[in-house]
Design a protein around this motif. Structure first.
Motif, short mmCIF file in Angstrom:
data_model
loop_
_atom_site.label_atom_id
_atom_site.label_comp_id
_atom_site.label_asym_id
_atom_site.label_seq_id
_atom_site.Cartn_x
_atom_site.Cartn_y
_atom_site.Cartn_z
N VAL A 188 0.84 -1.20 0.00
CA VAL A 188 0.00 0.00 0.00
C VAL A 188 0.87 1.25 0.00
CG1 VAL A 188 -1.67 1.35 1.32
CG2 VAL A 188 -1.99 -1.11 1.08
N GLN A 189 1.93 1.22 0.81
CA GLN A 189 2.85 2.36 0.86
C GLN A 189 3.52 2.60 -0.50
OE1 GLN A 189 5.64 1.97 4.10
NE2 GLN A 189 4.03 1.61 5.61
N VAL A 190 3.95 1.51 -1.15
CA VAL A 190 4.58 1.62 -2.47
C VAL A 190 3.60 2.22 -3.47
CG1 VAL A 190 5.49 0.32 -4.44
CG2 VAL A 190 6.27 -0.21 -2.12
N GLY A 205 -7.43 -24.64 -16.14
CA GLY A 205 -8.31 -23.99 -15.18
C GLY A 205 -7.55 -23.03 -14.27
N LEU A 206 -8.18 -22.68 -13.16
CA LEU A 206 -7.58 -21.78 -12.19
C LEU A 206 -7.62 -22.43 -10.81
CD1 LEU A 206 -8.24 -19.73 -14.55
CD2 LEU A 206 -8.65 -18.04 -12.74
N LEU A 207 -6.54 -22.34 -10.08
CA LEU A 207 -6.51 -22.80 -8.70
C LEU A 207 -7.31 -21.83 -7.83
CD1 LEU A 207 -2.73 -23.71 -8.32
CD2 LEU A 207 -4.63 -25.30 -8.67
N PRO A 208 -7.71 -22.25 -6.63
CA PRO A 208 -8.34 -21.29 -5.70
C PRO A 208 -7.42 -20.11 -5.46
CG PRO A 208 -8.58 -23.55 -4.90
CD PRO A 208 -7.64 -23.62 -6.06
N PHE A 209 -8.01 -18.92 -5.36
CA PHE A 209 -7.22 -17.71 -5.17
C PHE A 209 -6.86 -17.50 -3.70
CE2 PHE A 209 -8.70 -15.05 -9.10
CZ PHE A 209 -8.04 -15.95 -9.92
N LYS A 210 -5.64 -17.09 -3.47
CA LYS A 210 -5.27 -16.59 -2.15
C LYS A 210 -5.79 -15.16 -2.07
CE LYS A 210 -1.20 -19.57 -1.92
NZ LYS A 210 -1.84 -20.52 -1.01
N LYS A 211 -6.05 -14.69 -0.87
CA LYS A 211 -6.80 -13.44 -0.73
C LYS A 211 -5.92 -12.20 -0.58
CE LYS A 211 -10.98 -15.60 1.10
NZ LYS A 211 -10.54 -16.98 0.99
N GLY A 212 -4.59 -12.37 -0.58
CA GLY A 212 -3.71 -11.23 -0.35
C GLY A 212 -3.95 -10.08 -1.30
N ALA A 213 -4.11 -10.37 -2.61
CA ALA A 213 -4.30 -9.31 -3.60
C ALA A 213 -5.58 -8.53 -3.32
CB ALA A 213 -4.37 -9.91 -5.00
N PHE A 214 -6.59 -9.22 -2.80
CA PHE A 214 -7.88 -8.58 -2.58
C PHE A 214 -7.88 -7.76 -1.28
CE2 PHE A 214 -8.21 -12.35 -5.15
CZ PHE A 214 -8.91 -11.87 -6.25
N TYR A 215 -7.18 -8.26 -0.27
CA TYR A 215 -6.98 -7.45 0.94
C TYR A 215 -6.24 -6.17 0.59
CZ TYR A 215 -8.53 -11.01 4.29
OH TYR A 215 -9.28 -11.89 5.03
N LEU A 216 -5.23 -6.30 -0.27
CA LEU A 216 -4.44 -5.14 -0.67
C LEU A 216 -5.30 -4.13 -1.42
CD1 LEU A 216 -1.77 -3.66 -1.10
CD2 LEU A 216 -1.26 -5.22 -2.99
N ALA A 217 -6.13 -4.61 -2.34
CA ALA A 217 -6.99 -3.71 -3.12
C ALA A 217 -7.99 -2.99 -2.23
CB ALA A 217 -7.72 -4.49 -4.22
N VAL A 218 -8.58 -3.73 -1.31
CA VAL A 218 -9.57 -3.12 -0.42
C VAL A 218 -8.92 -2.14 0.55
CG1 VAL A 218 -11.22 -3.60 1.44
CG2 VAL A 218 -11.22 -5.01 -0.63
N GLN A 219 -7.78 -2.51 1.10
CA GLN A 219 -7.10 -1.61 2.03
C GLN A 219 -6.68 -0.32 1.33
OE1 GLN A 219 -4.32 -3.36 4.78
NE2 GLN A 219 -3.04 -1.52 4.84
N GLY A 220 -6.22 -0.44 0.08
CA GLY A 220 -5.81 0.75 -0.67
C GLY A 220 -6.95 1.44 -1.39
N GLN A 221 -8.14 0.78 -1.39
CA GLN A 221 -9.31 1.30 -2.09
C GLN A 221 -8.98 1.59 -3.56
OE1 GLN A 221 -12.83 2.16 -0.35
NE2 GLN A 221 -11.77 0.25 0.20
N VAL A 222 -8.29 0.64 -4.18
CA VAL A 222 -7.91 0.77 -5.59
C VAL A 222 -8.57 -0.35 -6.40
CG1 VAL A 222 -5.73 1.91 -5.06
CG2 VAL A 222 -5.80 -0.59 -5.27
#
Length: 271
Positions: free
Chosen positions: A159-161, A182-199
């Protein structure tokens, strides 16, 4: 002139390699695999002198992108059809997420890599010779996958970067390569990052190219072809951490539907 046994052995091997390259699928695969890995080191080598002028600047990634698309892509005959690339055009931060099949994805990644973008990469790549040095100089964020307790620290750092450098962040949400379709189950880190940064989140989907490259089958053709489709940005304004699970599931489903669609079209199963 008499030759020693070591000299005879070396000459014999050198004579056999071109024959085996043409006749053995396994030898052909490993020759190309080793050459590819060496060329990735060359990409790092080309990037370093340019990036040294401003170490850690995410704008340095353009040199790696140029070296990859100029040297690696034509050498291996990798061809890509890019759809809706305009969805990557933005002067403000976002999270780019992409499915991950094999190391070939790196070429596609560099082909569509947004301006002022960094990426999350496993910590071990930092020690990958000239490539690792190049990654460090281009501002790549290294993470320790074996220290999940540091996940929050990584998110805060990203977020700082994003905010300080007005940067985008590229993440493979599956967390590992998935060559089996196909696609493997997603880890949630990218989504936590997007929500925390509101981007916004910008999903990027690579179609299946296993008919051209498959490590299990020792297949590496001279004309790897696949489609890259960039989906419209998904806004996160107003979302909270409690929305992350549903956001990840909905995004994965959109990407999976797109993956199936463009993969079928690539194989000529849909018009």
């Amino acid at each position: 002139m008499d030759l020693s046994w070591p000299q005879i052995f070396i000459i014999t091997v050198l004579l056999l390699i071109p024959i085996l390259y043409e006749c053995s699928k396994t030898v052909n695969f490993y020759c190309k695999y080793i050459t590819y890995q060496l060329m990735i080191l060359v990409v790092g080598l080309v990037t370093i002198p340019f990036a040294l002028r401003r170490p850690g600047d995410v704008a340095n990634q353009r040199w790696a992108s140029w070296a990859t698309t100029t040297l690696v892509q034509p050498m291996f005959g990798i061809r890509m059809t890019i759809l809706d690339e305009e969805n990557l055009k933005s002067d403000t931060p976002f999270i780019a997420i992409c499915n991950h099949q094999t190391f070939i994805d790196f070429v596609g990644m560099m082909k569509v890599y947004p301006d002022r973008c960094t990426a999350l990469a496993k910590k071990s790549l930092r020690y990958a010779g000239t490539f690792g040095i190049g990654m460090w100089l281009t501002g790549i964020i290294f993470i320790d996958r074996f220290r999940p307790d540091k996940a929050k620290e990584t998110i805060d750092s990203c977020v700082q970067v994003m905010m300080k450098k007005n940067a985008k962040v590229w993440i493979f949400p599956e967390g590992t390569r998935n060559p089996d379709g196909g696609l493997l189950p997603f880890k949630k880190g990218a989504f936590y990052l997007a929500v925390q940064g509101q981007v916004p989140i910008v999903p990027i989907v690579f179609s299946n190219y296993s008919e051209y490259f498959c490590a299990k089958e020792k297949k590496f053709t001279n004309n790897v072809k696949f489609t890259i489709k960039v989906l419209p940005p998904i806004p996160t304004k107003g979302l909270t951490m409690s929305d992350v699970g549903q956001l990840a599931e909905d995004t994965r489903q959109k990407m999976l539907d797109t993956y199936n669609e463009i993969s079928r079209k690539d194989k000529g199963l849909e018009k």
